[in-house]
Scaffold this active site. Structure first.
Site, PDB file in Angstrom:
ATOM      1  N   THR A   1       1.002  -4.524   4.171  1.00 54.18           N
ATOM      2  CA  THR A   1       0.736  -4.936   5.552  1.00 54.18           C
ATOM      3  C   THR A   1       0.022  -6.286   5.646  1.00 54.18           C
ATOM      4  OG1 THR A   1      -1.381  -3.749   5.583  1.00 54.18           O
ATOM      5  CG2 THR A   1       0.581  -2.531   6.337  1.00 54.18           C
ATOM      6  N   ASP A   2      -0.626  -6.706   4.569  1.00 55.94           N
ATOM      7  CA  ASP A   2      -1.470  -7.902   4.672  1.00 55.94           C
ATOM      8  C   ASP A   2      -0.675  -9.171   4.939  1.00 55.94           C
ATOM      9  OD1 ASP A   2      -4.168  -7.021   4.518  1.00 55.94           O
ATOM     10  OD2 ASP A   2      -3.819  -6.479   2.431  1.00 55.94           O
TER      11      ASP A   2
ATOM     12  N   THR B   1       0.828  -1.212   0.000  1.00 51.47           N
ATOM     13  CA  THR B   1       0.000   0.000   0.000  1.00 51.47           C
ATOM     14  C   THR B   1       0.859   1.257   0.000  1.00 51.47           C
ATOM     15  OG1 THR B   1      -1.840  -1.093   1.091  1.00 51.47           O
ATOM     16  CG2 THR B   1      -1.687   1.282   1.388  1.00 51.47           C
TER      17      THR B   1
ATOM     18  N   SER C   1       1.007  -7.156  -1.386  1.00 52.49           N
ATOM     19  CA  SER C   1       1.491  -8.289  -0.579  1.00 52.49           C
ATOM     20  C   SER C   1       0.472  -9.429  -0.524  1.00 52.49           C
ATOM     21  CB  SER C   1       1.894  -7.832   0.824  1.00 52.49           C
ATOM     22  OG  SER C   1       0.786  -7.713   1.676  1.00 52.49           O
TER      23      SER C   1
END
Lengths: 166, 166, 166, 166
Positions: B82-83, B11, B53
């Protein structure tokens, strides 16, 4: 391991006043910033003053020192104008507070395109969480002890007294 | 004490493609960011991949590991979605690299109003300069060891496995 | 039906100079803006001066008038500081140019969060394309003839001499 | 000469949802925008729907038509996604409303860096105040009648059916 963020103003906090046609101070941006970064670290916010550091008098600097001395926290982050940031760092350093104090600021206001405020805040907060007791200046992704730093006004960066960037 | 910044996308790096009408990847924002914060710290930039990700496969994760292993620097900062950031952190942690590795990302793209990207970058870079060897996740102004962190998807924050924020 | 955009500076064009710590002028934002709005309308750009309208002297205003008079286009848009915009409008109006001239500006610089610059530019350009010959001031989503407008400095809006907003 | 602004969503209104990791809709940006441009022109705001125009069904388009037909104002501005903006313009044009209707949108969301939203809004609002009855599309600083316009998806601009930009 809570960090107290002591706001004194400076370029970081400046906002545009459309009626006056100039950059000035309203409220601190910090509450909004801590929200948007979803800060879950323990942080206590204290707006000590909102002032251009060029206008800081000895009494204003004493107010910063008093806030640092009286804070129950042993880790402190001071948001400060860059023009006299080193002078305040010296006042805090010479006071021998026995706490971790990190000073930072911004070259471009948070509210202006291309600002370094968020980066500097994140960098300095991490240093306030990490460094041993002492007074430090955190700017340009570097950390300096209070007695070995100066603002290079021609280049707009902070540098060690004994080692200037090329 | 140079830090290698290894960009994988996420992101943090997403940009709006007006023709496609969606957020995607173009170039890394990092060169521009390092310039606007007037970074004078030694930083080496490596764009390893630019990927969401959620789409990261084992081979992609291996490419991050290989970059960390081969880097001449012993201090590394990985920009990551972040995932699956925690999953990559685990892969790096289990590899026992003997280096300081900090992973960070953003919940809102750098190019979108209200982004946490600059703050997270500053925070994580400071941690990459400061922490001892080991793999760490730096988000929300906190730092977690790779084996005690998870993303709380409901609240959009990272937390320790053994201590969830209220 | 090409429109000539005559830039004189003003708040619209101000940019933050990090070394001086103040808002000043560098290049015009207009080329970048016309690109990002994917302007396909015929527009000719002329940077006449880059000046704070409070500092505009009679000679500076004459330079705006000369640019309007000499322009081959019969439709003109003048980007101007708001503080003396009405004064320049009067100078242009009294000159009886026989062209459509629209003046606009901004209360907040394009480079500062929450700017009205893009909106005003779009509004004023449409009026420059549409209105019959005459000199007009376009601000706050309203259009005023040059001889019936003043800046209300308390409210930061433009208003007709004979009809103040509540 | 009040203008009713009928919001239907589209790229203009998209906001980033950090938890979902995608651009979606929350509230309309219009109230905030009208405030920051210090709009003193009479404007009535109606949020008709907040939808990606690619997902617009015939029933959704009928809702836009109904809003236009029922509006007490004779001057209307429709904020719309660009992908099917021309289709809605046709539906409104064929209805023979006898009102001035201007449709606009944005190629980049208001909340994303480099957005054209504010410019397009200002431009289109001026056209809604100025044009005679009829249905018009206002994009890229140009105005097209509803029956002579198409979106050039390769270049991301609107153009006349009988005259493509080079």
């Amino acid at each position: 391991m809570s960090v107290r963020v002591i706001v004194t103003g400076g370029t970081f906090e400046k906002q545009y006043d459309a009626l006056k046609g100039e950059l000035t101070f309203k409220d601190s941006h910090l509450p909004r910033i801590l929200e948007l970064v979803r800060c879950t670290a323990p942080v206590v916010l204290e707006v000590n003053q909102l002032i251009d550091s060029l206008h800081m008098q000895a009494a204003d600097r004493q107010r910063v020192l008093a806030a640092c001395a009286q804070a129950p926290e042993s880790r402190l982050l001071v948001i400060h104008g860059t023009d006299t940031l080193v002078e305040t760092a010296r006042a805090l350093g010479e006071a021998g507070l026995g706490k971790t104090v990190v000073l930072t600021g911004a070259m471009v206001p948070y509210s202006v395109a291309g600002s370094d405020a968020l980066f500097n805040l994140g960098y300095a907060l991490a240093m306030a969480q990490s460094l041993p007791p002492g007074v430090h200046v955190a700017m340009n992704a570097r950390t300096f002890p209070w007695d070995n730093v100066r603002k290079n006004r021609e280049q707009g960066v902070f540098e060690a007294l004994d080692q200037q960037p090329g």
